[in-house]
Scaffold this motif. Structure first.
Motif, PDB file in Angstrom:
ATOM      1  N   GLN A  50      53.771  36.692  71.804  1.00 45.38           N
ATOM      2  CA  GLN A  50      54.785  36.224  70.859  1.00 45.38           C
ATOM      3  C   GLN A  50      55.813  35.396  71.634  1.00 45.38           C
ATOM      4  O   GLN A  50      56.213  35.770  72.733  1.00 45.38           O
ATOM      5  N   VAL A  51      56.248  34.281  71.053  1.00 45.59           N
ATOM      6  CA  VAL A  51      57.106  33.314  71.739  1.00 45.59           C
ATOM      7  C   VAL A  51      58.469  33.258  71.055  1.00 45.59           C
ATOM      8  O   VAL A  51      58.554  33.123  69.826  1.00 45.59           O
ATOM      9  N   TYR A  52      59.532  33.326  71.855  1.00 43.49           N
ATOM     10  CA  TYR A  52      60.906  33.255  71.362  1.00 43.49           C
ATOM     11  C   TYR A  52      61.556  32.000  71.909  1.00 43.49           C
ATOM     12  O   TYR A  52      61.523  31.743  73.123  1.00 43.49           O
ATOM     13  N   VAL A  53      62.170  31.214  71.020  1.00 45.82           N
ATOM     14  CA  VAL A  53      62.748  29.922  71.385  1.00 45.82           C
ATOM     15  C   VAL A  53      63.856  29.579  70.390  1.00 45.82           C
ATOM     16  O   VAL A  53      63.835  30.031  69.237  1.00 45.82           O
ATOM     17  N   HIS A  54      64.818  28.762  70.823  1.00 46.43           N
ATOM     18  CA  HIS A  54      65.887  28.341  69.920  1.00 46.43           C
ATOM     19  C   HIS A  54      65.313  27.544  68.746  1.00 46.43           C
ATOM     20  O   HIS A  54      64.309  26.831  68.887  1.00 46.43           O
ATOM     21  N   GLU A  55      65.983  27.648  67.619  1.00 38.54           N
ATOM     22  CA  GLU A  55      65.504  27.003  66.390  1.00 38.54           C
ATOM     23  C   GLU A  55      65.300  25.496  66.534  1.00 38.54           C
ATOM     24  O   GLU A  55      64.417  24.931  65.893  1.00 38.54           O
ATOM     25  N   ARG A  56      66.065  24.827  67.377  1.00 39.14           N
ATOM     26  CA  ARG A  56      65.896  23.376  67.552  1.00 39.14           C
ATOM     27  C   ARG A  56      64.663  23.031  68.379  1.00 39.14           C
ATOM     28  O   ARG A  56      64.148  21.923  68.292  1.00 39.14           O
ATOM     29  N   GLY A  57      64.218  23.951  69.215  1.00 41.07           N
ATOM     30  CA  GLY A  57      63.036  23.708  70.039  1.00 41.07           C
ATOM     31  C   GLY A  57      61.738  24.119  69.375  1.00 41.07           C
ATOM     32  O   GLY A  57      60.666  23.597  69.702  1.00 41.07           O
ATOM     33  N   ALA A  58      61.809  25.051  68.421  1.00 42.97           N
ATOM     34  CA  ALA A  58      60.608  25.606  67.799  1.00 42.97           C
ATOM     35  C   ALA A  58      59.657  24.553  67.220  1.00 42.97           C
ATOM     36  O   ALA A  58      58.448  24.612  67.477  1.00 42.97           O
ATOM     37  N   PRO A  59      60.148  23.568  66.463  1.00 44.97           N
ATOM     38  CA  PRO A  59      59.209  22.590  65.893  1.00 44.97           C
ATOM     39  C   PRO A  59      58.403  21.841  66.952  1.00 44.97           C
ATOM     40  O   PRO A  59      57.261  21.457  66.721  1.00 44.97           O
ATOM     41  N   HIS A  60      58.980  21.642  68.137  1.00 45.73           N
ATOM     42  CA  HIS A  60      58.298  20.893  69.196  1.00 45.73           C
ATOM     43  C   HIS A  60      57.256  21.738  69.932  1.00 45.73           C
ATOM     44  O   HIS A  60      56.384  21.192  70.600  1.00 45.73           O
ATOM     45  N   LEU A  61      57.338  23.059  69.805  1.00 47.01           N
ATOM     46  CA  LEU A  61      56.268  23.918  70.324  1.00 47.01           C
ATOM     47  C   LEU A  61      55.087  23.914  69.369  1.00 47.01           C
ATOM     48  O   LEU A  61      53.935  23.877  69.790  1.00 47.01           O
ATOM     49  N   ILE A  62      55.391  23.941  68.088  1.00 45.35           N
ATOM     50  CA  ILE A  62      54.351  23.965  67.060  1.00 45.35           C
ATOM     51  C   ILE A  62      53.600  22.639  67.018  1.00 45.35           C
ATOM     52  O   ILE A  62      52.381  22.602  66.894  1.00 45.35           O
ATOM     53  N   ASP A  63      54.332  21.538  67.152  1.00 47.15           N
ATOM     54  CA  ASP A  63      53.734  20.205  67.215  1.00 47.15           C
ATOM     55  C   ASP A  63      54.386  19.451  68.376  1.00 47.15           C
ATOM     56  O   ASP A  63      55.456  18.855  68.214  1.00 47.15           O
ATOM     57  N   PRO A  64      53.766  19.467  69.553  1.00 46.81           N
ATOM     58  CA  PRO A  64      54.388  18.855  70.730  1.00 46.81           C
ATOM     59  C   PRO A  64      54.236  17.335  70.824  1.00 46.81           C
ATOM     60  O   PRO A  64      54.589  16.746  71.845  1.00 46.81           O
ATOM     61  N   SER A  65      53.763  16.670  69.791  1.00 49.47           N
ATOM     62  CA  SER A  65      53.462  15.241  69.885  1.00 49.47           C
ATOM     63  C   SER A  65      54.688  14.401  70.246  1.00 49.47           C
ATOM     64  O   SER A  65      54.597  13.507  71.094  1.00 49.47           O
TER      65      SER A  65
END
Length: 140
Positions: A50-65
């Motif tokens: 399970q991965v914990y990250v700030h809300e602003r970074g989360a979208p870039h983990l899900i889609d790193p394009s």
């Protein structure tokens, strides 16, 4: 628990140091490739991670394009050698932080500056702080 796994180009060393231990939790201070690049590959290897990250970074983990596009402008042909594979993280395994939470005994502080999505972790029992790129280096 792992804090900031680094890039996938260094993953063999991390896996070697883990031995037979299967991590359950990955805490990210921020999503820059030198701190979080291996996250998606680790999730593929460890299906319960399970991965914990700030809300602003989360979208870039899900889609790193977008993250990769930006990094390619800086690093060009050296991307693979520097960072290795950057794989997406399954959305259902990403847990969003804002600051103020406690995760696995670590108090989360929102610490923008180096990055707008930067957080630090204080392990309350030991007093150990995991600060990513928020503190400087002092060489006496």
């Amino acid at each position: 628990m792992i804090v900031d796994p680094g890039p996938a180009s260094c993953l063999d060393t991390l896996i070697d140091r883990l031995g037979r231990t299967e991590p359950r939790v990955l805490l990210l201070t921020h999503i820059h490739l030198d701190h979080a690049g291996a996250t998606g590959v680790l999730c593929r290897r460890f299906p319960r991670l399970q991965v914990y990250v700030h809300e602003r970074g989360a979208p870039h983990l899900i889609d790193p394009s977008k993250l990769l596009e930006s990094a390619r402008r800086l690093y060009g042909d050296d991307m693979w050698e520097l960072w290795g594979e950057v794989a997406p993280v399954p959305e259902e395994r990403v847990h969003v932080l804002k600051g103020g939470e406690t995760v696995e005994g670590c108090k989360v502080a929102y610490t923008p500056g180096h990055a707008s999505h930067h957080v630090c972790y204080l392990h309350e029992e030991s007093g150990d702080a995991y600060v990513g790129d928020i503190a400087g280096v002092r060489i006496p």
